[in-house]
Design a protein around this motif. Structure first.
Motif, PDB file in Angstrom:
ATOM      1  N   TYR A  22       0.837  -1.202   0.000  1.00  0.00           N
ATOM      2  CA  TYR A  22       0.000   0.000   0.000  1.00  0.00           C
ATOM      3  C   TYR A  22       0.875   1.255   0.000  1.00  0.00           C
ATOM      4  O   TYR A  22       1.811   1.381   0.806  1.00  0.00           O
ATOM      5  N   GLY A  23       0.524   2.208  -0.850  1.00  0.00           N
ATOM      6  CA  GLY A  23       1.205   3.520  -0.835  1.00  0.00           C
ATOM      7  C   GLY A  23       2.657   3.390  -1.237  1.00  0.00           C
ATOM      8  O   GLY A  23       2.992   2.706  -2.203  1.00  0.00           O
ATOM      9  N   ASP A  24       3.552   4.040  -0.436  1.00  0.00           N
ATOM     10  CA  ASP A  24       4.979   3.970  -0.772  1.00  0.00           C
ATOM     11  C   ASP A  24       5.726   2.969   0.112  1.00  0.00           C
ATOM     12  O   ASP A  24       6.946   2.831   0.001  1.00  0.00           O
ATOM     13  N   ASP A  62      -2.792   1.125  -4.545  1.00  0.00           N
ATOM     14  CA  ASP A  62      -3.454   2.264  -3.895  1.00  0.00           C
ATOM     15  C   ASP A  62      -3.299   2.203  -2.386  1.00  0.00           C
ATOM     16  O   ASP A  62      -3.441   1.129  -1.787  1.00  0.00           O
ATOM     17  N   ASP A  63      -3.076   3.357  -1.788  1.00  0.00           N
ATOM     18  CA  ASP A  63      -2.901   3.406  -0.337  1.00  0.00           C
ATOM     19  C   ASP A  63      -4.235   3.189   0.372  1.00  0.00           C
ATOM     20  O   ASP A  63      -5.305   3.411  -0.204  1.00  0.00           O
TER      21      ASP A  63
END
Ligand code: NAD
Ligand code: TDX
Length: 328
Positions: A208-210, A272-273
């Motif tokens: 998720y995210g970075d 997607d985060d």
């Protein structure tokens, strides 16, 4: 000892609850009654191999006040693991989180109040919200409650109910707030088993995210030992944080899993985060260490992860039951 003959373990067919039942059978002479409604997250197979003369399984809902009241009369202590536990689910549909985590805790508190039974409440570090990535601090028992998700808000509310029942009614209760658990029998919706089983299935795991979010990992056995210690020697009315100084970014954990499974460390996707995704959890378990002498035994995260990967490799029928299994 503070606890004598029998313990009621709610949510005992779930991840931490089932590990606790195995732990208690091995390390005490208690009898255990498990009550679990077998939601999507409960798995009867997690209780296989336990002695029939010491473990009784009851399928039921902790929101069922008549059932809970009857079960409580048969035990000396209750440990409440039953909960809706997954943040992503709480974003999709918060309703069951409110009923099980809040109304379920209320039903248990009323029963232990009526019968003066010892109660231990299992909670999470997520009630404190998150820390900034560059904040050197950690949560303590005195940190303010600042939950972010419907899940963590429902757990925070349940902790408040317990404290109110202690203060207003003299209920003999303790609370523990633990960091992220890993180990055998964890539902594959959760990060570590989700990635392990995706790789075992030949898929690509998603971060998720970075991937910079930090979680403070503890082996589930260490959590179970801490709960038993608090049940036996914890001071009534007190809260203990349970953690093993296991902070890692999600990216580090992902790369470690890939390396331990002989895959290239970049064989994953960024996805997607999570909305409202908490940045960092970290907790200071000094009170549990200093007052109750608890120490984690699984200090080596890589070794624990390696063992956990082995468990999912060897127990495919647990996480991917065949149609024959479901007919038994
Ligand atoms: P889990 O989702 O694996 O297990 C929950 C169990 O509770 C399941 O067996 C489910 O069938 C049962 N259950 C759900 N609703 C019920 C109801 N109304 N009545 C009876 N049984 C019901 O969860 P888990 O990861 O084992 O978490 C257990 C507890 O530990 C939860 O209270 C959670 O908040 C807390 N906790 C979890 C972690 C973690 O990393 N997993 C960390 C800290 C605290
Ligand atoms: O596919 C994924 N990819 C990913 O990057 C999943 C499922 C998760 N993640 C991230 C989100 C979190 O930063 O990994 C981290 C861990 O995610 P979860 O396993 O969903 O756990 P978390 O949200 O941290 O909450 C857990 O710890 C505290 C438990 O689910 C809670 O029950 C407990 O209270």
């Amino acid at each position: 000892a503070a606890v004598q003959g029998a313990i009621l373990v709610t949510g005992g067919a779930g991840f931490i609850g089932s590990n606790f039942v195995h732990h208690a059978i091995l390390h005490t002479d208690q009898r255990v009654i498990v009550v679990d409604k077998l939601s999507y997250a409960g798995n009867r197979a997690s209780l296989r191999g336990l002695p029939d003369d010491r473990v009784e399984f009851v399928r039921g809902d902790i929101c069922d006040r008549a059932l809970v009241n009857e079960l409580v009369t048969r035990v000396d202590a209750v440990v409440n693991f039953a909960a809706e536990s997954h943040n992503d689910n709480s974003l999709a549909d918060p309703e069951p989180f409110i009923s099980t985590n809040l109304a379920g805790t209320f039903a248990l508190l009323e029963a232990v109040r009526a019968h003066d039974v010892r109660y231990h409440h299992i909670s999470t570090d997520e009630v404190f919200g998150d820390l900034a990535l560059d904040d050197p601090g950690r949560f303590t028992e005195d940190s303010p409650y600042r939950p972010s998700s419907p899940y963590s808000a429902s757990k925070a509310g349940s902790d408040h109910l317990v404290r109110a029942w202690v203060r207003s009614f003299g209920v003999r209760a303790t609370i523990s707030n633990c960091s992220n658990n890993y180990g055998p029998r964890q539902h594959i919706e959760k990060f570590i088993p989700h990635q392990i089983t995706a790789i075992l299935d030949g898929g690509r795991p998603g971060l998720y995210g970075d991937g910079r979010n930090v979680r403070d990992w503890i082996h589930v056995d260490d959590h179970c030992a801490a709960v038993l210690r608090i049940l036996e020697s914890g001071q009534l009315g007190q809260t203990y944080l349970v953690g093993a100084d296991g902070e890692h970014t999600n990216k580090e954990v992902m790369e470690l899993i890939l390396r331990l499974m002989d895959r290239p460390v970049d064989a994953y996707d960024l996805v997607d985060d999570r909305p409202g995704h908490d940045l960092r959890y970290a907790l200071d378990a000094s009170k549990l260490r200093d007052e109750l002498g608890w120490r984690p035994r699984h200090a080596d995260f890589e070794a624990g992860l390696c063992e956990t990967i082995g468990w999912y490799r060897d127990n495919r029928q647990w996480w991917r039951p065949s149609p024959e299994d479901s007919r038994v």
